[in-house]
Write a protein that holds these residues in place. Sequence first.
Motif, PDB file in Angstrom:
ATOM      1  N   GLY A 254      37.514  63.980  11.710  1.00 31.56           N
ATOM      2  CA  GLY A 254      38.459  63.327  12.227  1.00 31.56           C
ATOM      3  C   GLY A 254      39.503  64.303  12.845  1.00 31.56           C
ATOM      4  O   GLY A 254      39.303  65.506  12.860  1.00 31.56           O
ATOM      5  N   ASP A 255      40.535  63.839  13.452  1.00 32.00           N
ATOM      6  CA  ASP A 255      41.496  64.759  14.405  1.00 32.00           C
ATOM      7  C   ASP A 255      42.631  65.145  13.526  1.00 32.00           C
ATOM      8  O   ASP A 255      43.376  64.287  12.493  1.00 32.00           O
ATOM      9  CB  ASP A 255      42.139  63.822  15.423  1.00 32.00           C
TER      10      ASP A 255
ATOM     11  N   ASP B 225      45.602  62.765  13.722  1.00 29.82           N
ATOM     12  CA  ASP B 225      45.872  61.743  12.802  1.00 29.82           C
ATOM     13  C   ASP B 225      45.966  61.879  11.432  1.00 29.82           C
ATOM     14  O   ASP B 225      46.518  61.223  10.579  1.00 29.82           O
ATOM     15  CB  ASP B 225      44.500  61.230  13.180  1.00 29.82           C
ATOM     16  N   TYR B 226      45.021  63.085  10.822  1.00 27.06           N
ATOM     17  CA  TYR B 226      45.236  63.476   9.533  1.00 27.06           C
ATOM     18  C   TYR B 226      46.523  63.553   9.021  1.00 27.06           C
ATOM     19  O   TYR B 226      46.867  63.134   8.054  1.00 27.06           O
ATOM     20  CB  TYR B 226      44.258  64.292   9.026  1.00 27.06           C
TER      21      TYR B 226
ATOM     22  N   GLU C 123      48.437  60.244   8.748  1.00 31.31           N
ATOM     23  CA  GLU C 123      47.965  59.234   7.763  1.00 31.31           C
ATOM     24  C   GLU C 123      48.368  59.748   6.339  1.00 31.31           C
ATOM     25  O   GLU C 123      48.490  59.246   5.403  1.00 31.31           O
ATOM     26  CB  GLU C 123      46.326  59.002   7.841  1.00 31.31           C
TER      27      GLU C 123
END
Length: 391
Positions: free
Chosen positions: A240-241, A244-245, A248
């Motif tokens: 994942g990026d 983004d993590y 989220e």
Amino acid sequence: MNVPCTTDAIVGATFSKPSDTAFADKLKLRKTSADSFSADYFKGPKAFRDEWEIAKVDAFLTDAEKQFHAITIETAEKTITVLTSRKGKTTVLVKGRKTASASPATAFTKAPHNRVKNYILPEGESVPFLVKLGVMTAEGKVHAQKYDKFRQINRFLEFVDDILSDIVDAHEDAFPGTPLRIIDFGCGKSYLTFAVYHYLVVKKGIQAEIFGLDLKKDVIEACAKLAAACGYDGLRFACGDIADYRAENAGQGAPLDLVITLHACDTATDYALAFAVEHGARAILSVPCCQHELNTALGRTAPDEALNPLLKYGIVKERFSALATDVIRAETLSAHGYKTQLLEFIDMEHTPKNILIRAVKREDSGSLTTGADALKSALGVELTLERLLRQ
Ligand SMILES: C[S@@+](CC[C@H](N)C(=O)[O-])C[C@H]1O[C@@H](n2cnc3c(N)ncnc32)[C@H](O)[C@@H]1O
């Protein structure tokens, strides 16, 4: 290779006639201090210079004749020539006199033990993940070409060791009997992630859960397989990026003990640092790289004219931007309650990506006014970390 001298008696050596497995076409070693050699080597049209510790020279010499079929070694008293035939027969000549014929498998005389560095993961101690990653043999001997990686891993563990009591004590006060929570953002092949896990859990007997995140699916799959093969149950990986993590997981999860982010490119470091601050990380170890944001922005803004000489020359502007970025990151962490230092990770000979930001939460944890405001207003740019933590 068995020649009549010890590694520390060598003042210079030349390695030529490369075999198919040789890492270079030609290599020259020259002693520069009691413990180190300069290594000049050539591969095709490219020339390289490096600094090798005596332990690395030792490791290399053990089977150097497999890589180079003509070796000349100079000591203060003699010149030793080691020639290896195509069939692998090695002949050793001293000052032109033929003295011995040795099998390629026999070992070079080692330097005295007091020259060997006192590493946290010492050479000679077989560590499963280092064996599986091709850094050392099953007997714990470090492969010569992986010596820099081995050194980097040990150097990083020293940084972890320096802050360990801080994070363990704080964790035990707040969450007694539970595992430490650690994230490595942009873990890549995860040499260092595995090293931290091995050091904490296997060597120190400290419970820890470590999570590695990276963009590369194949690399993450390989890391997960390796963790399973090593039986490292508390080591998890996901693809994942970092940005983004962070989005989220905003406001979720118990406080973190340690956030690691090494060589995550450009502003990926800022998302990792912001996540660390937002999740109350007790400590942060970060080696930024590819700091392009400020360099690019300075082409668009009108910074204070006092900076003009620094921005006039492309190479200086680039380096100044990278250094200013890391200073502003360090000061931003200080302003958010961290005692922050900028330290040398490994020397410039090995990589220019060598500034390590070490930040440990202060007891008072309050905001601190830092001296970076004038610098920031002179630059006229708000960097990603400041923006993320202001939102
Ligand atoms: C140079 S490697 C460093 C790997 C490891 N941390 C180390 O120091 O050995 C940089 C890694 O950061 C990862 N990376 C870069 N930007 C990222 C992002 N936005 N999110 C997740 N991973 C990222 C890359 O995929 C790459 O594996």
